[in-house]
Write a protein that holds these residues in place. Structure first.
Motif, short mmCIF file in Angstrom:
data_model
loop_
_atom_site.label_atom_id
_atom_site.label_comp_id
_atom_site.label_asym_id
_atom_site.label_seq_id
_atom_site.Cartn_x
_atom_site.Cartn_y
_atom_site.Cartn_z
N ASP A 128 0.77 -1.27 0.12
CA ASP A 128 -0.03 0.10 0.00
C ASP A 128 0.88 1.27 0.00
N ASP A 129 1.78 1.31 0.66
CA ASP A 129 2.80 2.49 0.80
C ASP A 129 3.61 2.49 -0.60
N ALA B 23 4.99 2.47 10.86
CA ALA B 23 5.55 2.61 9.26
C ALA B 23 6.46 1.76 8.81
N ARG C 265 14.16 5.88 0.14
CA ARG C 265 12.78 6.22 0.10
C ARG C 265 12.48 5.99 -1.35
N ASP D 260 1.35 13.60 2.49
CA ASP D 260 1.31 12.31 3.47
C ASP D 260 -0.29 12.18 3.29
N PRO E 19 0.32 4.72 10.94
CA PRO E 19 1.79 4.71 10.96
C PRO E 19 2.34 5.25 12.36
#
Length: 146
Positions: free
Chosen positions: A21-22, A94, A112, A130, A146
């Motif tokens: 999902d992230d 998270a 990242r 975000d 998170p």
């Protein structure tokens, strides 16, 4: 009353779904390797600079480092496929990503995923980065804090 034991298999699968999902937020298409039968728990294919980026992710619920044999296997798969070897650990809820740069436990750099053009436009328009639209259809109703 009997104490409930934590189901680590379910928790690991939920963490892998959280990683997926992230990464969807960053424009990646993901695939989970159920049962941790391969070197990578999650494979992600997405936006990169000049060419698409392939991420090979080993997920760890309680550790920041992975055992030497798993590290070698992930690095070898990345070398053969042209992918980026990444570990994801769950610190504070998270996912925290690290790109492996060598065989040793301290050979890594923070990782990242790159933002997509759509995310850049959201930032320009003043929408917080975000806060994204919604989860992909197959994960609606599943929320992780998170």
């Amino acid at each position: 009353m009997a104490r409930k034991e934590k189901n680590w298999v379910r928790a690991g699968a939920e963490f892998e779904l959280m990683i997926m999902d992230d990464l969807h937020v960053y424009g990646f298409i993901t695939q989970r390797s159920s049962g941790s039968r391969g070197a990578a728990d999650v494979i992600a294919f997405g936006p990169g600079e000049g060419r698409p980026e392939l991420l090979l992710i080993q997920a760890k619920m309680s550790e920041e480092t992975i055992p030497p044999a798993e590290r070698r296997s992930l690095l070898d798969l990345a070398r053969r496929s042209g992918g980026v070897p990444v570990t994801a650990s769950r610190l504070g809820g998270a996912p925290v990503y690290r790109e492996l740069t060598g065989q040793g436990p301290k050979e890594w750099i923070p990782f990242r995923p790159r933002r997509t053009w759509d995310d850049t436009l959201r930032g320009i328009r003043g929408i917080p980065l975000d806060r994204h639209c919604e989860l992909p259809p197959r994960h609606r109703g599943r929320h992780w804090s998170p």
